[in-house]
Design a protein around this motif. Sequence first.
Motif, PDB file in Angstrom:
ATOM      1  N   GLY A 146       0.808  -1.216   0.000  1.00 24.25           N
ATOM      2  CA  GLY A 146       0.000   0.000   0.000  1.00 24.25           C
ATOM      3  C   GLY A 146       0.836   1.258   0.000  1.00 24.25           C
ATOM      4  N   VAL A 147       0.441   2.236  -0.813  1.00 18.25           N
ATOM      5  CA  VAL A 147       1.108   3.532  -0.876  1.00 18.25           C
ATOM      6  C   VAL A 147       0.033   4.605  -0.994  1.00 18.25           C
ATOM      7  CG1 VAL A 147       2.515   5.050  -2.330  1.00 18.25           C
ATOM      8  CG2 VAL A 147       3.280   2.724  -1.864  1.00 18.25           C
ATOM      9  N   ASP A 148       0.217   5.694  -0.269  1.00 24.28           N
ATOM     10  CA  ASP A 148      -0.672   6.853  -0.379  1.00 24.28           C
ATOM     11  C   ASP A 148       0.174   8.087  -0.667  1.00 24.28           C
ATOM     12  OD1 ASP A 148      -3.242   5.542   0.511  1.00 24.28           O
ATOM     13  OD2 ASP A 148      -2.003   5.189   2.289  1.00 24.28           O
ATOM     14  N   MET A 149      -0.079   8.721  -1.814  1.00 27.46           N
ATOM     15  CA  MET A 149       0.613   9.952  -2.201  1.00 27.46           C
ATOM     16  C   MET A 149      -0.382  11.101  -2.126  1.00 27.46           C
ATOM     17  SD  MET A 149       3.474  11.383  -3.278  1.00 27.46           S
ATOM     18  CE  MET A 149       4.551  10.279  -4.227  1.00 27.46           C
ATOM     19  N   GLU A 150      -0.068  12.108  -1.311  1.00 21.62           N
ATOM     20  CA  GLU A 150      -0.961  13.248  -1.124  1.00 21.62           C
ATOM     21  C   GLU A 150      -0.249  14.538  -1.519  1.00 21.62           C
ATOM     22  OE1 GLU A 150      -2.669  13.362   2.809  1.00 21.62           O
ATOM     23  OE2 GLU A 150      -2.565  11.183   2.969  1.00 21.62           O
ATOM     24  N   VAL A 151      -0.850  15.256  -2.453  1.00 19.69           N
ATOM     25  CA  VAL A 151      -0.345  16.558  -2.881  1.00 19.69           C
ATOM     26  C   VAL A 151      -1.496  17.545  -2.706  1.00 19.69           C
ATOM     27  CG1 VAL A 151       0.804  17.872  -4.705  1.00 19.69           C
ATOM     28  CG2 VAL A 151       1.140  15.394  -4.546  1.00 19.69           C
ATOM     29  N   LYS A 152      -1.635  18.060  -1.513  1.00 17.50           N
ATOM     30  CA  LYS A 152      -2.771  18.909  -1.157  1.00 17.50           C
ATOM     31  C   LYS A 152      -2.306  20.353  -1.000  1.00 17.50           C
ATOM     32  CE  LYS A 152      -5.367  15.149   0.988  1.00 17.50           C
ATOM     33  NZ  LYS A 152      -6.036  14.659   2.221  1.00 17.50           N
ATOM     34  N   PHE A 153      -2.217  21.016  -2.153  1.00 18.81           N
ATOM     35  CA  PHE A 153      -1.712  22.378  -2.204  1.00 18.81           C
ATOM     36  C   PHE A 153      -2.864  23.388  -2.225  1.00 18.81           C
ATOM     37  CE2 PHE A 153       2.596  21.448  -4.488  1.00 18.81           C
ATOM     38  CZ  PHE A 153       3.009  20.723  -3.389  1.00 18.81           C
ATOM     39  N   TYR A 154      -2.473  24.651  -2.136  1.00 22.23           N
ATOM     40  CA  TYR A 154      -3.443  25.736  -2.302  1.00 22.23           C
ATOM     41  C   TYR A 154      -2.867  26.787  -3.244  1.00 22.23           C
ATOM     42  CZ  TYR A 154      -6.589  29.604  -1.521  1.00 22.23           C
ATOM     43  OH  TYR A 154      -7.480  30.621  -1.725  1.00 22.23           O
ATOM     44  N   ARG A 155      -3.674  27.167  -4.211  1.00 25.02           N
ATOM     45  CA  ARG A 155      -3.350  28.286  -5.096  1.00 25.02           C
ATOM     46  C   ARG A 155      -4.548  29.221  -5.110  1.00 25.02           C
ATOM     47  NH1 ARG A 155       0.833  26.194  -4.505  1.00 25.02           N
ATOM     48  NH2 ARG A 155       2.359  25.500  -6.058  1.00 25.02           N
ATOM     49  N   ASP A 156      -4.294  30.520  -4.989  1.00 22.06           N
ATOM     50  CA  ASP A 156      -5.398  31.467  -5.001  1.00 22.06           C
ATOM     51  C   ASP A 156      -5.718  31.900  -6.429  1.00 22.06           C
ATOM     52  OD1 ASP A 156      -3.394  33.277  -5.705  1.00 22.06           O
ATOM     53  OD2 ASP A 156      -3.346  34.248  -3.743  1.00 22.06           O
ATOM     54  N   ALA A 157      -6.732  32.722  -6.576  1.00 23.21           N
ATOM     55  CA  ALA A 157      -7.145  33.174  -7.903  1.00 23.21           C
ATOM     56  C   ALA A 157      -6.045  33.980  -8.577  1.00 23.21           C
ATOM     57  CB  ALA A 157      -8.419  34.005  -7.797  1.00 23.21           C
ATOM     58  N   GLY A 158      -5.232  34.655  -7.782  1.00 23.98           N
ATOM     59  CA  GLY A 158      -4.137  35.443  -8.345  1.00 23.98           C
ATOM     60  C   GLY A 158      -3.124  34.595  -9.089  1.00 23.98           C
ATOM     61  N   TYR A 159      -2.893  33.365  -8.623  1.00 21.50           N
ATOM     62  CA  TYR A 159      -1.973  32.465  -9.308  1.00 21.50           C
ATOM     63  C   TYR A 159      -2.480  32.171 -10.710  1.00 21.50           C
ATOM     64  CZ  TYR A 159       0.021  27.989 -10.739  1.00 21.50           C
ATOM     65  OH  TYR A 159       0.594  26.981 -11.462  1.00 21.50           O
ATOM     66  N   TYR A 160      -3.744  31.775 -10.815  1.00 26.23           N
ATOM     67  CA  TYR A 160      -4.286  31.433 -12.128  1.00 26.23           C
ATOM     68  C   TYR A 160      -4.452  32.657 -13.020  1.00 26.23           C
ATOM     69  CZ  TYR A 160      -5.015  26.697 -10.500  1.00 26.23           C
ATOM     70  OH  TYR A 160      -4.802  25.429 -10.033  1.00 26.23           O
ATOM     71  N   GLY A 161      -4.588  33.833 -12.413  1.00 24.49           N
ATOM     72  CA  GLY A 161      -4.707  35.054 -13.197  1.00 24.49           C
ATOM     73  C   GLY A 161      -3.382  35.689 -13.570  1.00 24.49           C
ATOM     74  N   SER A 162      -2.265  35.108 -13.083  1.00 21.26           N
ATOM     75  CA  SER A 162      -0.959  35.720 -13.301  1.00 21.26           C
ATOM     76  C   SER A 162      -0.429  35.543 -14.716  1.00 21.26           C
ATOM     77  CB  SER A 162       0.055  35.153 -12.298  1.00 21.26           C
ATOM     78  OG  SER A 162       0.272  33.760 -12.536  1.00 21.26           O
ATOM     79  N   ALA A 163      -0.969  34.591 -15.457  1.00 21.14           N
ATOM     80  CA  ALA A 163      -0.580  34.371 -16.853  1.00 21.14           C
ATOM     81  C   ALA A 163      -1.762  33.745 -17.582  1.00 21.14           C
ATOM     82  CB  ALA A 163       0.643  33.458 -16.938  1.00 21.14           C
ATOM     83  N   ALA A 164      -1.927  34.133 -18.838  1.00 17.45           N
ATOM     84  CA  ALA A 164      -3.108  33.696 -19.594  1.00 17.45           C
ATOM     85  C   ALA A 164      -3.158  32.195 -19.796  1.00 17.45           C
ATOM     86  CB  ALA A 164      -3.138  34.409 -20.943  1.00 17.45           C
ATOM     87  N   TYR A 165      -1.991  31.523 -19.795  1.00 20.28           N
ATOM     88  CA  TYR A 165      -1.971  30.084 -20.075  1.00 20.28           C
ATOM     89  C   TYR A 165      -2.325  29.235 -18.860  1.00 20.28           C
ATOM     90  CZ  TYR A 165       2.553  29.841 -17.666  1.00 20.28           C
ATOM     91  OH  TYR A 165       3.551  29.909 -16.738  1.00 20.28           O
ATOM     92  N   ARG A 166      -2.288  29.803 -17.660  1.00 20.98           N
ATOM     93  CA  ARG A 166      -2.485  28.985 -16.462  1.00 20.98           C
ATOM     94  C   ARG A 166      -3.906  28.417 -16.417  1.00 20.98           C
ATOM     95  NH1 ARG A 166       1.909  29.002 -13.406  1.00 20.98           N
ATOM     96  NH2 ARG A 166       3.192  30.879 -13.181  1.00 20.98           N
ATOM     97  N   GLY A 167      -3.974  27.144 -16.117  1.00 20.72           N
ATOM     98  CA  GLY A 167      -5.262  26.487 -16.010  1.00 20.72           C
ATOM     99  C   GLY A 167      -5.903  26.151 -17.338  1.00 20.72           C
ATOM    100  N   THR A 168      -5.123  26.173 -18.429  1.00 20.57           N
ATOM    101  CA  THR A 168      -5.665  25.870 -19.752  1.00 20.57           C
ATOM    102  C   THR A 168      -5.234  24.491 -20.220  1.00 20.57           C
ATOM    103  OG1 THR A 168      -3.771  26.801 -20.951  1.00 20.57           O
ATOM    104  CG2 THR A 168      -5.563  28.315 -20.355  1.00 20.57           C
ATOM    105  N   ARG A 169      -6.054  23.898 -21.084  1.00 21.31           N
ATOM    106  CA  ARG A 169      -5.694  22.607 -21.667  1.00 21.31           C
ATOM    107  C   ARG A 169      -4.525  22.753 -22.632  1.00 21.31           C
ATOM    108  NH1 ARG A 169      -9.427  18.368 -21.943  1.00 21.31           N
ATOM    109  NH2 ARG A 169      -7.707  17.260 -22.950  1.00 21.31           N
ATOM    110  N   ALA A 170      -4.545  23.809 -23.460  1.00 18.01           N
ATOM    111  CA  ALA A 170      -3.576  23.930 -24.543  1.00 18.01           C
ATOM    112  C   ALA A 170      -2.150  24.096 -24.036  1.00 18.01           C
ATOM    113  CB  ALA A 170      -3.945  25.100 -25.449  1.00 18.01           C
ATOM    114  N   MET A 171      -1.953  24.909 -22.990  1.00 16.51           N
ATOM    115  CA  MET A 171      -0.590  25.202 -22.548  1.00 16.51           C
ATOM    116  C   MET A 171      -0.192  24.498 -21.260  1.00 16.51           C
ATOM    117  SD  MET A 171       1.527  26.856 -24.340  1.00 16.51           S
ATOM    118  CE  MET A 171       1.425  27.437 -26.033  1.00 16.51           C
TER     119      MET A 171
END
Length: 339
Positions: A146-171
């Motif tokens: 058994g293995v459990d990998m947890e990556v429980k981060f936090y990013r605010d709206a400013g992170y995703y708004g900092s560049a147009a490509y963030r959170g997009t499928r294409a980039m």
Amino acid sequence: MTPAPFRFVLVGSGGISRAYAQSIARLAPAADLAAVVSRSGRRPGGVSDDVPVFPDVASVAVPFDGVALATPNGAHREGALAAAALGKHVVCEKVLAATRADMDAMIDACAAAGVTLAVTYQRRASPDNVALKRLLESGRLGRVFGVDMEVKFYRDAGYYGSAAYRGTRAMDGGGAYMQQAAHNADLLCWYFGMPDRVVSMLARRVHSIEVEDHGAALLHYPDGMIATFTASTVCRPGLATRLSLHAEAGTLVLENDRIVLWRVEGIENPTDPNYAVHDGATSATVSDTAGHEAILRDFIEAARTGREPLASGRAARDATELILRIYENDLLGEVFGGS
């Protein structure tokens, strides 16, 4: 005789490019920043005005040995193919690329050109991760069930708004798994290989983006091991990455690549208490470049000797393959359509 510096062209001028510029400077005299490629003409922070800037790799008019790709995921293929066409070595910010077609094109082009292709999966160099890898290879832990990998981060709206490509499928190519948990996907593949069955549930719960901001996956491996893999950017305030491993010999837990719990019979705890790793739980800014320096140092030696780098293009392909399987086997189908 001391070899001449390895001359890098840094491709990209966004946030992560600063970490590469700092790493190259700290490796001097073994490395030198010969030029920057930036379509905007901007230099990364900390790069002096005497370093020339060019609009693309093909137009670089100074001698260089290799490129460091610090562009968004969707642009990695373009930079790698341009460098390979010039016979230059390539080290790429994770992930290798976000699609199978792009990854295969990069691997094939670099192989045909006879140049080294490496990816910055620097957690392969963390001492406790290396110690665990060796224990797994030795078989001393016995069967891992058994293995459990947890990556429980936090990013605010400013992170995703900092560049147009963030959170997009294409980039970006994906969300929490492709961007924040790629290093952890690489560790799972490095330690255990590829699962034979994957099921997942992916969601957009907080952020207005094209891709997932939270998800959980269940992985089954050919030897019977079952792993869970959680990735998120909505777990306020952001937690340390955590790997729990349960084997016949006992249980161990790592947080941010450090062993914090060791209940393994007959084996001394191999932790390095003096090592610390960049914590990406709350910020994408890399304040400690030791990991990048380790990858670049290894890359230079691999390029000069012809040996495999710590994380070659072919090896790094597995992490993206695992993430793509998680996307393709989403039972909810809310984000990527499911299978």
